[in-house]
Design an enzyme around this catalytic site. Structure first.
Site, PDB file in Angstrom:
ATOM      1  N   GLY A  20     -34.291  41.373 -22.290  1.00 52.55           N
ATOM      2  CA  GLY A  20     -33.646  42.582 -21.776  1.00 52.55           C
ATOM      3  C   GLY A  20     -34.305  43.204 -20.563  1.00 52.55           C
ATOM      4  O   GLY A  20     -34.138  44.396 -20.317  1.00 52.55           O
ATOM      5  N   SER A  21     -35.023  42.402 -19.769  1.00 50.60           N
ATOM      6  CA  SER A  21     -35.657  43.023 -18.594  1.00 50.60           C
ATOM      7  C   SER A  21     -34.599  43.446 -17.563  1.00 50.60           C
ATOM      8  O   SER A  21     -34.773  44.445 -16.865  1.00 50.60           O
ATOM      9  CB  SER A  21     -36.697  42.086 -17.963  1.00 50.60           C
ATOM     10  OG  SER A  21     -36.085  40.933 -17.462  1.00 50.60           O
ATOM     11  N   ASN A  22     -33.496  42.722 -17.486  1.00 56.21           N
ATOM     12  CA  ASN A  22     -32.407  43.163 -16.596  1.00 56.21           C
ATOM     13  C   ASN A  22     -31.720  44.408 -17.150  1.00 56.21           C
ATOM     14  O   ASN A  22     -31.299  45.276 -16.385  1.00 56.21           O
ATOM     15  CB  ASN A  22     -31.379  42.046 -16.398  1.00 56.21           C
ATOM     16  CG  ASN A  22     -31.842  41.041 -15.364  1.00 56.21           C
ATOM     17  OD1 ASN A  22     -31.889  41.353 -14.177  1.00 56.21           O
ATOM     18  ND2 ASN A  22     -32.212  39.847 -15.810  1.00 56.21           N
ATOM     19  N   MET A  95     -26.493  35.115 -24.382  1.00 57.68           N
ATOM     20  CA  MET A  95     -26.501  33.660 -24.549  1.00 57.68           C
ATOM     21  C   MET A  95     -25.253  33.099 -25.243  1.00 57.68           C
ATOM     22  O   MET A  95     -25.279  31.987 -25.756  1.00 57.68           O
ATOM     23  CB  MET A  95     -27.771  33.225 -25.309  1.00 57.68           C
ATOM     24  CG  MET A  95     -29.059  33.564 -24.573  1.00 57.68           C
ATOM     25  SD  MET A  95     -29.090  32.952 -22.868  1.00 57.68           S
ATOM     26  CE  MET A  95     -29.394  31.216 -23.169  1.00 57.68           C
ATOM     27  N   ASN A 112     -22.015  39.075 -14.311  1.00 58.03           N
ATOM     28  CA  ASN A 112     -23.115  38.309 -14.907  1.00 58.03           C
ATOM     29  C   ASN A 112     -24.178  38.071 -13.850  1.00 58.03           C
ATOM     30  O   ASN A 112     -23.870  38.026 -12.654  1.00 58.03           O
ATOM     31  CB  ASN A 112     -22.595  36.961 -15.423  1.00 58.03           C
ATOM     32  CG  ASN A 112     -23.697  36.135 -16.092  1.00 58.03           C
ATOM     33  OD1 ASN A 112     -24.539  36.677 -16.811  1.00 58.03           O
ATOM     34  ND2 ASN A 112     -23.707  34.837 -15.841  1.00 58.03           N
ATOM     35  N   HIS A 114     -27.093  35.262 -12.814  1.00 56.98           N
ATOM     36  CA  HIS A 114     -27.469  33.879 -13.113  1.00 56.98           C
ATOM     37  C   HIS A 114     -28.678  33.496 -12.253  1.00 56.98           C
ATOM     38  O   HIS A 114     -28.697  33.774 -11.050  1.00 56.98           O
ATOM     39  CB  HIS A 114     -26.280  32.952 -12.817  1.00 56.98           C
ATOM     40  CG  HIS A 114     -26.553  31.530 -13.212  1.00 56.98           C
ATOM     41  ND1 HIS A 114     -26.538  31.118 -14.527  1.00 56.98           N
ATOM     42  CD2 HIS A 114     -26.888  30.447 -12.473  1.00 56.98           C
ATOM     43  CE1 HIS A 114     -26.840  29.823 -14.570  1.00 56.98           C
ATOM     44  NE2 HIS A 114     -27.052  29.396 -13.344  1.00 56.98           N
ATOM     45  N   GLU A 179     -34.198  39.500  -9.617  1.00 59.74           N
ATOM     46  CA  GLU A 179     -32.990  39.833 -10.385  1.00 59.74           C
ATOM     47  C   GLU A 179     -32.934  41.336 -10.661  1.00 59.74           C
ATOM     48  O   GLU A 179     -31.880  41.957 -10.591  1.00 59.74           O
ATOM     49  CB  GLU A 179     -32.991  39.081 -11.723  1.00 59.74           C
ATOM     50  CG  GLU A 179     -32.767  37.593 -11.591  1.00 59.74           C
ATOM     51  CD  GLU A 179     -32.663  36.907 -12.948  1.00 59.74           C
ATOM     52  OE1 GLU A 179     -32.146  37.489 -13.898  1.00 59.74           O
ATOM     53  OE2 GLU A 179     -33.127  35.751 -13.058  1.00 59.74           O
TER      54      GLU A 179
HETATM   55  C1  GRF Z   1     -32.240  36.113 -16.630  1.00 57.52           C
HETATM   56  O1  GRF Z   1     -32.959  35.130 -15.958  1.00 57.52           O
HETATM   57  C2  GRF Z   1     -30.775  36.021 -16.285  1.00 57.52           C
HETATM   58  O2  GRF Z   1     -30.543  35.591 -14.969  1.00 57.52           O
HETATM   59  C3  GRF Z   1     -30.268  34.994 -17.244  1.00 57.52           C
HETATM   60  O3  GRF Z   1     -30.987  35.240 -18.443  1.00 57.52           O
HETATM   61  C4  GRF Z   1     -32.226  35.880 -18.138  1.00 57.52           C
HETATM   62  C5  GRF Z   1     -32.286  37.144 -18.912  1.00 57.52           C
HETATM   63  O4  GRF Z   1     -33.537  37.773 -18.832  1.00 57.52           O
HETATM   64  N1  GRF Z   1     -28.845  35.042 -17.385  1.00 57.52           N
HETATM   65  P1  GRF Z   1     -33.740  39.226 -19.450  1.00 57.52           P
HETATM   66  O5  GRF Z   1     -33.336  39.161 -20.912  1.00 57.52           O
HETATM   67  O6  GRF Z   1     -32.885  40.189 -18.676  1.00 57.52           O
HETATM   68  O7  GRF Z   1     -35.208  39.516 -19.307  1.00 57.52           O
END
Ligand code: GRF
Length: 194
Positions: A20-22, A95, A112, A114, A179
């Site tokens: 969940g870092s994004n 996922m 999304n 990627h 990201e």
């Molecule tokens: C990221 O690299 C994103 O691009 C991919 O899955 C990863 C998720 O990372 N789809 P996080 O859970 O947001 O840390």
């Protein structure tokens, strides 16, 4: 697609499965005054998703939807999205592949992120494949979700150099930092054009 009008913030849900870092960076962005979005809901298929701590910290409603039965799970998610008046979904390390039925039934945009320079390296294990193929550049891409995996319209991307001594881990970590900058920027660009 439904037009979103005026300066009302867009009710947004983020779907996660892991770290969940994004999500963390989207929460931070959504709290800014200039943000076009209001992050109101986090959905995960994984009750152990570490990223749930970020929604808890920020008092954002989070919901665990088990995926043992995909059809049932998606039906439940669609209902929750509608109840919460969600008008934008951001997938952030979710996922599970959304079914075509889900994509056509949810009448609003789904974004999304990627970890590759799409259209190259769709799917999983991108960094590994980039290194194996001795690519000079890689990056990350924010795109609209369409019925074909990792193939919807590209909103924004960041191109990055692959160094000779990069491993899949160094690459993953470096791209991830970008990201976190790219996703809010792309959300902002996308929402201001709605
Ligand atoms: C990221 O690299 C994103 O691009 C991919 O899955 C990863 C998720 O990372 N789809 P996080 O859970 O947001 O840390």
């Amino acid at each position: 697609m439904v037009k979103l009008i005026g300066k009302i913030k867009i009710n947004t849900a983020v779907f996660i499965s892991g770290k969940g870092s994004n999500l963390k960076s989207l929460i931070k962005y959504s709290k800014e005054k200039k943000s076009e979005i209001k992050l109101v809901l986090v959905i995960t298929n994984n009750k152990k998703a570490a990223g749930l701590k970020y929604s808890k910290q920020s008092n954002i409603k989070s919901l665990i939807v088990p995926y043992s039965n995909k059809k049932f799970a998606e039906k439940k998610i669609l209902k929750i999205l509608s109840q919460n008046k969600i008008k934008l979904v951001c997938l952030a390390g979710f996922m599970k592949i959304l079914s075509n039925k889900f994509i056509s039934n949810f009448k609003y945009p789904i974004l999304n992120i990627h970890p590759s320079l799409l259209p190259k390296y769709k799917g999983l294990n991108t960094h590994e494949r980039v290194i194996r193929n001795k690519e000079k550049y890689t990056g990350c891409t924010v795109h609209l979700v369409s019925k074909k995996l990792d193939s919807g319209r590209i909103i924004m991307f960041k191109k990055l150099k692959v160094y000779k001594n990069d491993t899949k881990l160094t690459l993953k970590n470096r791209i991830l930092k970008h990201e976190h900058l790219l996703y809010p920027e792309a959300v902002s660009k996308f929402c201001s054009n709605l």
